[in-house]
Write an enzyme that holds these catalytic residues in place. Structure first.
Site, PDB file in Angstrom:
ATOM      1  N   CYS A  39       6.026   3.904  18.266  1.00 39.70           N
ATOM      2  CA  CYS A  39       7.273   3.852  18.719  1.00 39.70           C
ATOM      3  C   CYS A  39       8.324   4.553  17.697  1.00 39.70           C
ATOM      4  CB  CYS A  39       7.825   2.492  19.012  1.00 39.70           C
ATOM      5  SG  CYS A  39       9.407   2.393  20.036  1.00 39.70           S
TER       6      CYS A  39
ATOM      7  N   GLN B  37      -7.380   0.594   4.021  1.00 37.28           N
ATOM      8  CA  GLN B  37      -8.272   0.165   5.283  1.00 37.28           C
ATOM      9  C   GLN B  37      -9.560   0.013   5.050  1.00 37.28           C
ATOM     10  OE1 GLN B  37      -7.324  -1.021   8.075  1.00 37.28           O
ATOM     11  NE2 GLN B  37      -5.297  -0.312   8.059  1.00 37.28           N
TER      12      GLN B  37
ATOM     13  N   HIS C  12      -2.228  -7.485   2.605  1.00 31.75           N
ATOM     14  CA  HIS C  12      -2.198  -8.167   3.945  1.00 31.75           C
ATOM     15  C   HIS C  12      -3.262  -7.514   4.568  1.00 31.75           C
ATOM     16  CE1 HIS C  12       0.278  -4.962   6.393  1.00 31.75           C
ATOM     17  NE2 HIS C  12       0.370  -4.653   5.182  1.00 31.75           N
TER      18      HIS C  12
ATOM     19  N   ASN D 172      -7.187   4.559   9.534  1.00 33.99           N
ATOM     20  CA  ASN D 172      -6.758   3.403  10.098  1.00 33.99           C
ATOM     21  C   ASN D 172      -6.839   3.256  11.590  1.00 33.99           C
ATOM     22  OD1 ASN D 172      -4.750   5.240   8.970  1.00 33.99           O
ATOM     23  ND2 ASN D 172      -3.510   4.149  10.527  1.00 33.99           N
TER      24      ASN D 172
ATOM     25  N   THR E  53      10.232  -8.090 -12.484  1.00 35.85           N
ATOM     26  CA  THR E  53       9.480  -9.443 -12.708  1.00 35.85           C
ATOM     27  C   THR E  53       8.450  -9.462 -11.387  1.00 35.85           C
ATOM     28  OG1 THR E  53      11.391 -10.260 -13.311  1.00 35.85           O
ATOM     29  CG2 THR E  53       9.851 -11.949 -12.397  1.00 35.85           C
TER      30      THR E  53
ATOM     31  N   GLY F  82       0.817  -1.077   0.005  1.00 38.30           N
ATOM     32  CA  GLY F  82      -0.032   0.112  -0.005  1.00 38.30           C
ATOM     33  C   GLY F  82       0.884   1.292   0.023  1.00 38.30           C
TER      34      GLY F  82
ATOM     35  N   SER G 100      -4.258  -2.857  -0.221  1.00 39.86           N
ATOM     36  CA  SER G 100      -2.532  -3.630   0.277  1.00 39.86           C
ATOM     37  C   SER G 100      -3.458  -4.918   0.708  1.00 39.86           C
ATOM     38  CB  SER G 100      -2.176  -3.081   1.534  1.00 39.86           C
ATOM     39  OG  SER G 100      -1.184  -3.765   2.014  1.00 39.86           O
TER      40      SER G 100
HETATM   41  N1  PLP Z   1      -2.565   3.247   4.214  1.00 36.82           N
HETATM   42  C1  PLP Z   1      -3.282   3.004   5.385  1.00 36.82           C
HETATM   43  C2  PLP Z   1      -4.614   3.821   5.595  1.00 36.82           C
HETATM   44  C3  PLP Z   1      -2.888   2.007   6.048  1.00 36.82           C
HETATM   45  O1  PLP Z   1      -3.401   1.668   7.344  1.00 36.82           O
HETATM   46  C4  PLP Z   1      -1.410   1.343   5.951  1.00 36.82           C
HETATM   47  C5  PLP Z   1      -0.945   0.393   6.540  1.00 36.82           C
HETATM   48  O2  PLP Z   1      -1.135   0.293   8.107  1.00 36.82           O
HETATM   49  C6  PLP Z   1      -0.799   1.677   4.624  1.00 36.82           C
HETATM   50  C7  PLP Z   1      -1.491   2.602   3.950  1.00 36.82           C
HETATM   51  C8  PLP Z   1       0.522   0.989   4.287  1.00 36.82           C
HETATM   52  O3  PLP Z   1       0.181  -0.328   3.468  1.00 36.82           O
HETATM   53  P1  PLP Z   1       1.349  -1.565   3.500  1.00 36.82           P
HETATM   54  O4  PLP Z   1       1.705  -1.863   5.035  1.00 36.82           O
HETATM   55  O5  PLP Z   1       0.767  -2.336   2.697  1.00 36.82           O
HETATM   56  O6  PLP Z   1       2.632  -0.622   2.973  1.00 36.82           O
END
Ligand code: PLP
Length: 384
Positions: free
Chosen positions: A324, A178, A200, A150, A236, A71, A198
């Site tokens: 942190c 999110q 994951h 988020n 790739t 992301g 993203s």
């Molecule tokens: N944008 C938002 C709103 C997110 O919550 C996050 C990850 O926490 C990201 C972007 C970044 O995504 P990635 O972990 O795939 O780089």
């Protein structure tokens, strides 16, 4: 009870069906999708399927989907492309509550002469559309607004903001990292030019993201030197992960309903239960609409990290209102932007559920967390 995982906005478990589809591409099916032979062709066919599956989740055409590394890359690529495609415009408009993968690149541009306007949010976490209208003008290259935050889960009025951006000829980017898989996204009739996702965050693998580029929107690639991804992202392809995010998108089409019918009631029960049983507990950002899975609660007089550690001992995972940075705890810029007092930010906890969260897990947290809060307050010099 074993692990109770309520940190799904940080990352999600890879769905079993996703892993199953990925595994052969780490094994026997290791071909390069760009190769002319049948062996590469087997892989490129699956990449086409993955592209179609992701497109179908968000109401896009497969040709509008570019796979990226995450992301953060999708966000960086969007920003870089917009300022390169509209070089005469030196203004950018975004919100104070974006993810660091947006705010970082903007800081970089600010240091190099761009003017970045940051939209504020009220104590509910909501934007003021009048302020949006005031800040965007004909010198604006790019407007960036996340679909959903988020930390608080608050959902922004994306289309209204997009219309304002378009009325001044600016490119409109939306970080939907999110939102994807949690709320419906339909880009078939939308003002969004670029959109980030993203893998994951919706039960796909880590290390793969999506950048949607509306057909007809100019785009300047960030990674150059290869023809992959329609010349939009050289390198790739991460084949197994792309196949994984495709399957995750396919599953997410079914999960979006479950988020509303199952996850939101569980989240509400958890949140209300905590607010009812813990004295001096407050929901951060009471705006609506919001994501079905996210809850941010502040507990006065104690620190979020102490709660996290005690929860972790009970095998319950959440996250706190601080990050942190270089060894010290930085209060969340999102909660600060909402005007949450400094001490309350430090006492904040984010609990984020998923379609895999079970009823009995919520019972377990409701049984474990209030005594932890009481115990920590008894130890705290500010407790009572
Ligand atoms: N944008 C938002 C709103 C997110 O919550 C996050 C990850 O926490 C990201 C972007 C970044 O995504 P990635 O972990 O795939 O780089």
């Amino acid at each position: 009870m074993s692990l109770v995982y309520l940190d799904n906005n940080a990352t999600t478990r890879v769905a079993d069906d996703v892993l199953e589809e990925m595994l052969p591409y780490y094994g026997d099916l290791y071909g390069n999708p760009s190769s002319m032979h049948f062996f590469g062709g087997q892989v490129s066919g699956k990449l086409t399927e993955a592209r179609e599956r992701v497109a179908s989740l968000i109401g896009a055409d497969a040709s509008e989907i570019t796979f990226t590394g995450c992301g953060s890359e999708s966000n960086n690529s969007s920003i870089r492309s917009a300022v390169e495609c509209l070089p005469d415009r030196k203004k950018i408009v975004t919100t104070r509550v974006e993810h660091p993968a947006i705010l970082g690149p903007y800081k970089y541009l600010e240091d190099r002469g761009w003017e970045v306007s940051y939209l504020s949010v009220n104590t509910n976490g909501e934007l003021d559309l009048n302020e949006v209208a005031e800040k965007i003008d004909d010198n604006t290259a790019l407007v960036s607004c996340m679909w959903a935050n988020n930390e608080t889960g608050i959902i922004f009025p994306i289309e209204e903001i997009g219309r304002l951006a378009k009325s001044h000829g600016a490119i409109f980017h939306c970080d939907a990292v999110q939102a994807a898989g949690k709320v419906p996204i339909d880009l078939s009739d939308s003002t969004i030019d670029y959109l980030s996702m993203s893998g994951h965050k919706f039960h796909g693998p880590k290390g793969v993201g999506v950048l949607y580029i509306r057909r007809g929107t100019p785009f300047a690639p960030y990674l150059i030197g290869g023809h992959q991804e329609q010349n939009r992202r050289a390198g790739t392809e991460n084949t197994a992960s792309i196949i994984g995010i495709g399957k995750a998108a396919d599953l997410a089409k079914g999960f979006v309903d479950v988020e509303t019918t199952q996850v939101a009631p569980l989240r509400d029960r958890l949140e209300q239960g905590l607010l009812d049983t813990c004295m001096d507990a407050h929901r951060n950002g009471i705006g609506e609409p919001r994501l079905p899975n996210t809850s941010s609660i502040a507990f006065d007089y104690i620190e979020g990290e102490s709660i996290l550690l005690a929860l972790s001992d009970a095998e319950i995972c959440g996250s706190s209102g601080s990050a942190c940075t270089s060894g010290s705890l930085e209060p969340s810029h999102v909660l600060r932007a909402l005007g949450v007092p400094f001490t309350r930010v430090h006492g904040s906890l984010r609990l984020s559920l998923s379609v895999y969260t079970k009823d009995e897990e919520i019972d377990h947290v409701l049984a474990e967390l209030p005594p932890i809060v009481e115990r920590l307050r008894a130890l705290s010099p500010f407790g009572h």
